[in-house]
Motif scaffolding. Structure first.
Motif, short mmCIF file in Angstrom:
data_model
loop_
_atom_site.label_atom_id
_atom_site.label_comp_id
_atom_site.label_asym_id
_atom_site.label_seq_id
_atom_site.Cartn_x
_atom_site.Cartn_y
_atom_site.Cartn_z
N ARG A 35 0.83 -1.21 0.00
CA ARG A 35 0.00 0.00 0.00
C ARG A 35 0.86 1.26 0.00
O ARG A 35 0.56 2.24 -0.68
CB ARG A 35 -0.94 -0.01 1.20
N ALA A 36 1.95 1.24 0.78
CA ALA A 36 2.86 2.38 0.81
C ALA A 36 3.55 2.55 -0.55
O ALA A 36 3.77 3.67 -1.02
CB ALA A 36 3.89 2.22 1.92
N ALA A 37 3.87 1.43 -1.20
CA ALA A 37 4.53 1.49 -2.50
C ALA A 37 3.65 2.16 -3.55
O ALA A 37 4.16 2.80 -4.48
CB ALA A 37 4.93 0.08 -2.94
N ALA A 38 2.33 2.04 -3.38
CA ALA A 38 1.41 2.74 -4.30
C ALA A 38 1.59 4.25 -4.16
O ALA A 38 1.52 5.00 -5.14
CB ALA A 38 -0.03 2.34 -4.03
N GLY A 39 1.85 4.72 -2.95
CA GLY A 39 2.14 6.13 -2.72
C GLY A 39 3.50 6.52 -3.28
O GLY A 39 3.66 7.62 -3.82
N LEU A 40 4.47 5.61 -3.16
CA LEU A 40 5.78 5.89 -3.74
C LEU A 40 5.67 6.07 -5.25
O LEU A 40 6.35 6.91 -5.83
CB LEU A 40 6.76 4.74 -3.43
N ARG A 41 4.81 5.28 -5.88
CA ARG A 41 4.61 5.40 -7.33
C ARG A 41 4.18 6.82 -7.70
O ARG A 41 4.63 7.38 -8.69
CB ARG A 41 3.58 4.38 -7.82
N VAL A 42 3.32 7.43 -6.88
CA VAL A 42 2.85 8.79 -7.14
C VAL A 42 4.00 9.79 -6.96
O VAL A 42 4.17 10.70 -7.78
CB VAL A 42 1.68 9.15 -6.19
N LEU A 43 4.79 9.62 -5.92
CA LEU A 43 5.85 10.58 -5.60
C LEU A 43 7.11 10.42 -6.44
O LEU A 43 7.76 11.39 -6.79
CB LEU A 43 6.24 10.48 -4.13
N ILE A 44 7.45 9.19 -6.75
CA ILE A 44 8.74 8.92 -7.38
C ILE A 44 8.64 8.76 -8.89
O ILE A 44 9.46 9.30 -9.63
CB ILE A 44 9.40 7.66 -6.76
N GLY A 45 7.68 8.01 -9.33
CA GLY A 45 7.60 7.75 -10.77
C GLY A 45 8.58 6.67 -11.17
O GLY A 45 8.33 5.50 -10.97
N ARG A 158 2.14 5.94 6.71
CA ARG A 158 0.71 6.29 6.64
C ARG A 158 0.45 7.28 5.51
O ARG A 158 -0.50 7.15 4.75
CB ARG A 158 0.23 6.87 7.96
N MET A 159 1.31 8.29 5.38
CA MET A 159 1.15 9.27 4.30
C MET A 159 1.24 8.58 2.94
O MET A 159 0.46 8.88 2.04
CB MET A 159 2.24 10.35 4.41
N LEU A 160 2.18 7.66 2.80
CA LEU A 160 2.33 6.95 1.53
C LEU A 160 1.10 6.09 1.23
O LEU A 160 0.63 6.07 0.08
CB LEU A 160 3.59 6.08 1.56
N ARG A 161 0.59 5.40 2.24
CA ARG A 161 -0.61 4.57 2.03
C ARG A 161 -1.81 5.44 1.62
O ARG A 161 -2.56 5.10 0.71
CB ARG A 161 -0.94 3.76 3.29
N GLU A 162 -1.98 6.58 2.28
CA GLU A 162 -3.09 7.49 1.95
C GLU A 162 -2.93 8.06 0.54
O GLU A 162 -3.91 8.16 -0.21
CB GLU A 162 -3.17 8.63 2.97
N LEU A 163 -1.72 8.41 0.17
CA LEU A 163 -1.46 8.93 -1.17
C LEU A 163 -1.78 7.87 -2.22
O LEU A 163 -2.39 8.16 -3.25
CB LEU A 163 -0.02 9.39 -1.27
N GLY A 164 -1.37 6.64 -1.95
CA GLY A 164 -1.66 5.55 -2.88
C GLY A 164 -3.14 5.28 -2.99
O GLY A 164 -3.67 5.04 -4.09
N ALA A 166 -5.57 7.48 -2.47
CA ALA A 166 -6.19 8.60 -3.18
C ALA A 166 -5.94 8.49 -4.68
O ALA A 166 -6.82 8.80 -5.49
CB ALA A 166 -5.65 9.92 -2.64
N ALA A 167 -4.76 8.05 -5.06
CA ALA A 167 -4.44 7.95 -6.48
C ALA A 167 -5.24 6.83 -7.16
O ALA A 167 -5.55 6.91 -8.34
CB ALA A 167 -2.95 7.68 -6.67
N ALA A 168 -5.59 5.80 -6.38
CA ALA A 168 -6.33 4.67 -6.95
C ALA A 168 -7.82 4.97 -7.12
O ALA A 168 -8.50 4.31 -7.89
CB ALA A 168 -6.16 3.44 -6.06
N SER A 169 -8.32 5.99 -6.40
CA SER A 169 -9.76 6.27 -6.49
C SER A 169 -10.09 7.32 -7.53
O SER A 169 -9.34 7.83 -8.23
CB SER A 169 -10.29 6.72 -5.15
#
Length: 169
Positions: A35-45, A158-164, A166-169
């Motif tokens: 779940r955190a890695a989904a947030g990393l995808r948004v931030l890092i690319g 937690r921030m990464l999971r939330e970002l991931g 949000a990006a999925a919805s």
């Protein structure tokens, strides 16, 4: 160059009798790290290279992050990122092998926070950062040397999971 320092996810308890070197991610740790890695995808690319501690919990975390990022390279184990390796030694080794503009290092505490502090302030204890399990810090540097870096962001798991999410919805 942007350097991403990612702490491994939630690992097995030390009390289970396993040597520290052999501890793996728990099932919960793997789920939370995905779940955190989904947030990393948004931030890092994208990334040019991923180096990981040879310890299983870090290698598993690196593999999860690589799977979430587009066209990510296969993580490469690096002994200099093992737990209890000094940040100065890690920096010495990294200077000789790091190529690319977007580099991820996956490892342990307190070494990752100390490496961040060294790059940002010139001292391993010049800046106190508490990188939680599954958390990540991004630092921009011109070269791998102390005191010439800029802190871009620090994200808790937690921030990464939330970002991931949000990006999925």
């Amino acid at each position: 160059m942007t350097l991403y320092l990612l702490r491994h996810g939630i690992a097995e308890d030390e009390a289970l009798g396993k040597p520290d070197r052999d501890r793996r991610l728990t099932p919960r740790g793997r789920v939370r790290m995905r779940r955190a890695a989904a947030g990393l995808r948004v931030l890092i690319g994208r990334l040019d290279v991923i180096f990981t501690s040879p310890y299983p919990r870090a290698a598993e975390t690196a593999a999860i992050a690589a799977a979430a990022l587009p066209n990510a390279p296969k993580p490469r184990a690096l002994d200099a990122l093992a737990h209890e390796t000094s940040p100065m030694e890690a920096l010495r080794v990294l200077r000789t092998i790091v190529k690319g503009e977007r580099v991820m290092l996956v490892g342990h505490e307190p070494e990752l926070s100390q490496l961040a502090s060294l790059l940002l302030t010139g001292s391993v204890d010049g800046l106190r950062i508490a990188l939680k399990k599954g958390g990540c810090v991004a630092i921009t540097i011109r070269t791998l040397a102390p005191r010439i870096a800029v802190l871009d962001w620090l994200a808790t798991p937690r921030m990464l999971r939330e970002l991931g999410r949000a990006a999925a919805s």
